[in-house]
Design an enzyme around this catalytic site. Structure first.
Site, PDB file in Angstrom:
ATOM      1  N   THR A  37      48.083 -11.404 -33.784  1.00  0.00           N
ATOM      2  CA  THR A  37      47.724 -12.078 -32.549  1.00  0.00           C
ATOM      3  C   THR A  37      48.341 -13.463 -32.409  1.00  0.00           C
ATOM      4  O   THR A  37      48.610 -14.135 -33.417  1.00  0.00           O
ATOM      5  CB  THR A  37      46.178 -12.215 -32.507  1.00  0.00           C
ATOM      6  OG1 THR A  37      45.821 -13.167 -31.504  1.00  0.00           O
ATOM      7  CG2 THR A  37      45.587 -12.697 -33.818  1.00  0.00           C
ATOM      8  N   GLU A  97      46.684 -15.872 -31.689  1.00  0.00           N
ATOM      9  CA  GLU A  97      45.697 -16.801 -32.251  1.00  0.00           C
ATOM     10  C   GLU A  97      46.163 -17.342 -33.614  1.00  0.00           C
ATOM     11  O   GLU A  97      45.627 -18.331 -34.096  1.00  0.00           O
ATOM     12  CB  GLU A  97      44.330 -16.133 -32.385  1.00  0.00           C
ATOM     13  CG  GLU A  97      43.583 -16.014 -31.066  1.00  0.00           C
ATOM     14  CD  GLU A  97      43.138 -17.369 -30.496  1.00  0.00           C
ATOM     15  OE1 GLU A  97      42.439 -18.093 -31.201  1.00  0.00           O
ATOM     16  OE2 GLU A  97      43.500 -17.675 -29.357  1.00  0.00           O
ATOM     17  N   TYR A 111      38.301 -15.856 -36.632  1.00  0.00           N
ATOM     18  CA  TYR A 111      39.116 -14.715 -36.188  1.00  0.00           C
ATOM     19  C   TYR A 111      40.587 -14.945 -36.532  1.00  0.00           C
ATOM     20  O   TYR A 111      41.241 -14.093 -37.139  1.00  0.00           O
ATOM     21  CB  TYR A 111      38.934 -14.518 -34.675  1.00  0.00           C
ATOM     22  CG  TYR A 111      39.908 -13.530 -34.057  1.00  0.00           C
ATOM     23  CD1 TYR A 111      39.707 -12.156 -34.163  1.00  0.00           C
ATOM     24  CD2 TYR A 111      41.037 -13.973 -33.363  1.00  0.00           C
ATOM     25  CE1 TYR A 111      40.599 -11.247 -33.593  1.00  0.00           C
ATOM     26  CE2 TYR A 111      41.926 -13.081 -32.785  1.00  0.00           C
ATOM     27  CZ  TYR A 111      41.708 -11.718 -32.903  1.00  0.00           C
ATOM     28  OH  TYR A 111      42.594 -10.824 -32.343  1.00  0.00           O
ATOM     29  N   LYS A 127      42.918 -12.886 -39.202  1.00  0.00           N
ATOM     30  CA  LYS A 127      44.158 -12.204 -38.800  1.00  0.00           C
ATOM     31  C   LYS A 127      45.369 -12.746 -39.564  1.00  0.00           C
ATOM     32  O   LYS A 127      46.367 -12.051 -39.727  1.00  0.00           O
ATOM     33  CB  LYS A 127      44.370 -12.352 -37.287  1.00  0.00           C
ATOM     34  CG  LYS A 127      43.421 -11.502 -36.444  1.00  0.00           C
ATOM     35  CD  LYS A 127      43.839 -10.020 -36.418  1.00  0.00           C
ATOM     36  CE  LYS A 127      42.986  -9.216 -35.462  1.00  0.00           C
ATOM     37  NZ  LYS A 127      43.377  -7.797 -35.379  1.00  0.00           N
TER      38      LYS A 127
HETATM   39  P1  NAP Z   1      38.698  -4.437 -28.306  1.00  0.00           P
HETATM   40  O1  NAP Z   1      38.697  -3.910 -26.909  1.00  0.00           O
HETATM   41  O2  NAP Z   1      37.691  -5.452 -28.702  1.00  0.00           O
HETATM   42  O3  NAP Z   1      38.575  -3.161 -29.278  1.00  0.00           O
HETATM   43  C1  NAP Z   1      38.319  -3.326 -30.643  1.00  0.00           C
HETATM   44  C2  NAP Z   1      38.199  -1.957 -31.262  1.00  0.00           C
HETATM   45  O4  NAP Z   1      37.943  -2.112 -32.665  1.00  0.00           O
HETATM   46  C3  NAP Z   1      37.033  -1.110 -30.696  1.00  0.00           C
HETATM   47  O5  NAP Z   1      37.438   0.225 -30.670  1.00  0.00           O
HETATM   48  C4  NAP Z   1      35.962  -1.313 -31.752  1.00  0.00           C
HETATM   49  O6  NAP Z   1      35.021  -0.254 -31.811  1.00  0.00           O
HETATM   50  C5  NAP Z   1      36.828  -1.293 -32.996  1.00  0.00           C
HETATM   51  N1  NAP Z   1      36.150  -1.824 -34.167  1.00  0.00           N
HETATM   52  C6  NAP Z   1      35.542  -3.019 -34.318  1.00  0.00           C
HETATM   53  N2  NAP Z   1      35.039  -3.135 -35.558  1.00  0.00           N
HETATM   54  C7  NAP Z   1      35.333  -1.981 -36.212  1.00  0.00           C
HETATM   55  C8  NAP Z   1      35.061  -1.477 -37.496  1.00  0.00           C
HETATM   56  N3  NAP Z   1      34.389  -2.192 -38.402  1.00  0.00           N
HETATM   57  N4  NAP Z   1      35.523  -0.237 -37.828  1.00  0.00           N
HETATM   58  C9  NAP Z   1      36.195   0.501 -36.918  1.00  0.00           C
HETATM   59  N5  NAP Z   1      36.449   0.099 -35.661  1.00  0.00           N
HETATM   60  C10 NAP Z   1      36.030  -1.134 -35.319  1.00  0.00           C
HETATM   61  O7  NAP Z   1      40.124  -5.051 -28.670  1.00  0.00           O
HETATM   62  P2  NAP Z   1      41.547  -4.852 -27.938  1.00  0.00           P
HETATM   63  O8  NAP Z   1      41.669  -5.880 -26.874  1.00  0.00           O
HETATM   64  O9  NAP Z   1      41.758  -3.422 -27.644  1.00  0.00           O
HETATM   65  O10 NAP Z   1      42.530  -5.309 -29.110  1.00  0.00           O
HETATM   66  C11 NAP Z   1      43.040  -4.377 -30.068  1.00  0.00           C
HETATM   67  C12 NAP Z   1      43.521  -5.139 -31.285  1.00  0.00           C
HETATM   68  O11 NAP Z   1      44.531  -6.090 -30.906  1.00  0.00           O
HETATM   69  C13 NAP Z   1      42.459  -5.955 -32.007  1.00  0.00           C
HETATM   70  O12 NAP Z   1      42.774  -5.935 -33.384  1.00  0.00           O
HETATM   71  C14 NAP Z   1      42.635  -7.356 -31.466  1.00  0.00           C
HETATM   72  O13 NAP Z   1      42.169  -8.304 -32.402  1.00  0.00           O
HETATM   73  C15 NAP Z   1      44.144  -7.393 -31.296  1.00  0.00           C
HETATM   74  N6  NAP Z   1      44.649  -8.295 -30.241  1.00  0.00           N
HETATM   75  C16 NAP Z   1      44.161  -8.207 -28.968  1.00  0.00           C
HETATM   76  C17 NAP Z   1      44.700  -9.027 -27.987  1.00  0.00           C
HETATM   77  C18 NAP Z   1      44.221  -8.964 -26.561  1.00  0.00           C
HETATM   78  O14 NAP Z   1      44.493  -9.927 -25.817  1.00  0.00           O
HETATM   79  N7  NAP Z   1      43.582  -7.891 -26.138  1.00  0.00           N
HETATM   80  C19 NAP Z   1      45.753  -9.898 -28.310  1.00  0.00           C
HETATM   81  C20 NAP Z   1      46.225  -9.925 -29.613  1.00  0.00           C
HETATM   82  C21 NAP Z   1      45.675  -9.104 -30.575  1.00  0.00           C
HETATM   83  P3  NAP Z   1      33.670  -0.275 -30.923  1.00  0.00           P
HETATM   84  O15 NAP Z   1      34.079   0.219 -29.560  1.00  0.00           O
HETATM   85  O16 NAP Z   1      32.792   0.636 -31.669  1.00  0.00           O
HETATM   86  O17 NAP Z   1      33.185  -1.702 -30.898  1.00  0.00           O
HETATM   87  O1  F7E Z   2      39.239 -16.922 -23.974  1.00  0.00           O
HETATM   88  C1  F7E Z   2      38.292 -20.041 -22.304  1.00  0.00           C
HETATM   89  C2  F7E Z   2      38.191 -19.996 -23.822  1.00  0.00           C
HETATM   90  O2  F7E Z   2      37.744 -15.185 -24.957  1.00  0.00           O
HETATM   91  C3  F7E Z   2      40.386 -17.438 -23.330  1.00  0.00           C
HETATM   92  C4  F7E Z   2      41.239 -12.059 -27.702  1.00  0.00           C
HETATM   93  O3  F7E Z   2      41.694 -10.834 -27.168  1.00  0.00           O
HETATM   94  O4  F7E Z   2      43.202 -13.233 -26.984  1.00  0.00           O
HETATM   95  C5  F7E Z   2      41.798 -13.211 -26.891  1.00  0.00           C
HETATM   96  O5  F7E Z   2      41.246 -14.418 -27.380  1.00  0.00           O
HETATM   97  C6  F7E Z   2      40.176 -18.903 -23.021  1.00  0.00           C
HETATM   98  C7  F7E Z   2      39.645 -19.741 -24.184  1.00  0.00           C
HETATM   99  O6  F7E Z   2      40.262 -14.979 -25.194  1.00  0.00           O
HETATM  100  C8  F7E Z   2      35.096 -18.981 -21.000  1.00  0.00           C
HETATM  101  O7  F7E Z   2      37.672 -21.219 -24.336  1.00  0.00           O
HETATM  102  C9  F7E Z   2      36.451 -20.626 -20.696  1.00  0.00           C
HETATM  103  O8  F7E Z   2      40.348 -20.953 -24.230  1.00  0.00           O
HETATM  104  O9  F7E Z   2      39.242 -14.545 -23.046  1.00  0.00           O
HETATM  105  P1  F7E Z   2      39.040 -15.337 -24.249  1.00  0.00           P
HETATM  106  P2  F7E Z   2      40.967 -15.682 -26.436  1.00  0.00           P
HETATM  107  O10 F7E Z   2      40.070 -16.598 -27.154  1.00  0.00           O
HETATM  108  O11 F7E Z   2      42.258 -16.246 -25.942  1.00  0.00           O
HETATM  109  C10 F7E Z   2      43.736 -13.371 -28.312  1.00  0.00           C
HETATM  110  C11 F7E Z   2      45.239 -13.331 -28.232  1.00  0.00           C
HETATM  111  C12 F7E Z   2      43.134 -12.417 -29.262  1.00  0.00           C
HETATM  112  O12 F7E Z   2      43.793 -12.001 -30.220  1.00  0.00           O
HETATM  113  C13 F7E Z   2      41.679 -12.153 -29.158  1.00  0.00           C
HETATM  114  O13 F7E Z   2      41.337 -10.941 -29.808  1.00  0.00           O
HETATM  115  O14 F7E Z   2      39.195 -18.992 -21.986  1.00  0.00           O
HETATM  116  N1  F7E Z   2      37.009 -19.812 -21.620  1.00  0.00           N
HETATM  117  N2  F7E Z   2      35.280 -20.137 -20.302  1.00  0.00           N
HETATM  118  C14 F7E Z   2      36.197 -18.772 -21.822  1.00  0.00           C
HETATM  119  N3  F7E Z   2      36.313 -17.696 -22.612  1.00  0.00           N
HETATM  120  C15 F7E Z   2      35.303 -16.788 -22.593  1.00  0.00           C
HETATM  121  N4  F7E Z   2      35.386 -15.688 -23.366  1.00  0.00           N
HETATM  122  N5  F7E Z   2      34.188 -16.960 -21.801  1.00  0.00           N
HETATM  123  C16 F7E Z   2      34.021 -18.043 -20.984  1.00  0.00           C
HETATM  124  O15 F7E Z   2      33.045 -18.179 -20.299  1.00  0.00           O
END
Ligand code: NAP
Ligand code: F7E
Length: 348
Positions: free
Chosen positions: A138, A140, A162, A166
């Protein structure tokens, strides 16, 4: 070439789009996924439309439970020939950054040690040959960024449990690639979203909240830091990038991003425009409010509970490497994404 895929995190946003992509390709004989036991019956709602396909196979499992992973790999090994390629997409994670401050140990067990368990399971099952692994890391990792935009060569500085978990996941994948010649790719993906995004991530929270204001079931949106900036793409584009990584001749690490970043407050403004409301901002700090320019009604307020102990102020990716080697590029721009999400949330 015959292939079998195994997806951890199959019930999540990315897992569901990736499943659709792989099912559309006939060379995948089976797509396996692990689901967790849940007290709620609709925990697999993102993939329910796929479960009637005989090529789509779900098993109970958890990445903190090595036996469950090993059992699935053993089962898969009975279905493949020596030439079948196994692609593992390791997406499972506790993926919420703010929540990782509240459950740091659990986040480490799933997001860091979980990756190790997948890699070790492949190794102990003697399945390194002909197995390719995508590891979901990520942006992050860049956290408190030391340069902008960020590339594969930018030093990491994670800012949350987190991000730190990662970081381990990234390095253990790289270590297994070098130590055991495993085909493992780290995808360093910037934020990506969609109508299937979890409801407590920012853009989904905004579009869902505005749709409730539109329907009259909520009166306002309560948010945290409006000034952080994110590089935001569509999950469909990003899962295609994951797939491309595993189709290369050699494993490598790639950034996927759009190269544009937006302040959260600008995302709020853009989304409100879909219901013909112009937001103007008044006040500052925790007292700042977003007001409907026409009526003077307060529609956005701030609550400090949504601020993080350590914030990632800005993320902006440079995916030149993915463009050059994978020929990957994003299709969806921010306005397309917001439109799709607003249409979806207002309709449902
Ligand atoms: P998500 O919607 O939160 O999905 C997470 C998945 O992981 C769900 O299927 C969840 O299952 C499963 N999971 C959580 N804990 C587990 C465990 N202990 N054993 C098995 N499965 C488990 O995340 P996403 O947005 O699809 O992201 C997919 C991956 O990319 C993640 O690793 C995330 O950290 C990474 N990532 C996401 C973003 C983004 O912006 N979306 C960006 C960079 C990296 P349940 O449904 O049962 O909870
Ligand atoms: O926050 C601000 C918050 O929780 C984005 C995950 O998929 O992307 C995601 O992480 C921004 C932050 O995502 C609220 O402070 C303001 O600056 O949607 P977010 P994230 O933290 O960027 C990365 C790439 C991943 O890998 C992660 O798995 O928005 N913010 N107000 C808020 N955020 C949330 N959630 N809720 C608020 O009310």
């Amino acid at each position: 070439m015959e292939k079998i895929a195994f997806i951890t995190g199959i019930t999540g946003q990315d897992g569901s789009y990736l499943s659709e992509l792989l099912l559309s390709k006939q060379e995948y004989k089976y797509i396996f996924g692990i689901i967790r036991r849940s007290s709620k019956f609709d925990s697999s709602s993102r993939i329910d439309h796929l479960t009637s396909n005989p090529r789509f196979i779900l098993k109970y499992g958890d990445v903190t439970d090595s036996y469950s992973i090993i059992n699935i790999l053993k089962h898969i090994s009975t279905l493949k020939t020596d030439d079948t390629v196994l692609e593992i997409y390791h997406l499972a994670a506790q993926s919420h950054v703010q929540i990782s401050f509240e459950i740091p140990e659990y986040t480490g067990q799933v997001d860091a040690v979980g990756t190790l368990k997948i890699l070790e399971a492949v190794r102990i099952c003697g399945m390194i040959k002909n197995t390719r692994i995508y590891n979901a890391t990520t942006s992050e990792l860049y956290g408190k960024v030391v340069e902008s935009p960020q590339t594969e060569n930018t030093p990491f500085y994670p800012r949350s449990p987190y991000g730190v978990a990662k970081l381990y996941s990234y390095w253990i994948a790289k270590n297994y690639r070098e130590a055991y010649d495993m085909f493992v790719c780290n995808g360093i993906l910037f934020n990506h979203t969609s109508p299937r995004r979890g409801e407590n991530f920012i853009l989904r929270k905004i579009t869902l909240g505005i749709s409730k204001i539109y329907k009259g079931t909520e009166t306002k949106l309560v948010l945290g830091n409006l000034d952080s900036q994110r590089d935001l793409g569509h999950a469909k584009d990003y899962v295609y990038g994951m797939w491309l990584m595993l189709q290369q001749d050699a494993p490598d690490d790639f950034v996927l991003s759009t190269g544009k970043m937006y302040k959260i407050r600008h995302l709020v403004e853009k989304a409100f425009k879909h219901i013909n409301i112009d937001i103007v901002w008044e006040g500052s700090g925790l007292d700042e409010v977003g007001v409907d320019k026409k009526t003077g009604r307060v529609l956005v307020t701030i609550d400090k509970k949504y601020f993080r102990p350590a914030e990632v102020d800005e993320l902006l990716g440079d995916c030149t490497k993915a463009k050059t080697i994978l020929k990957w590029h994003h299709h969806y721009e921010i306005d397309d994404i917001i439109k799709e999400m607003m249409d979806f949330d207002c309709k449902n």
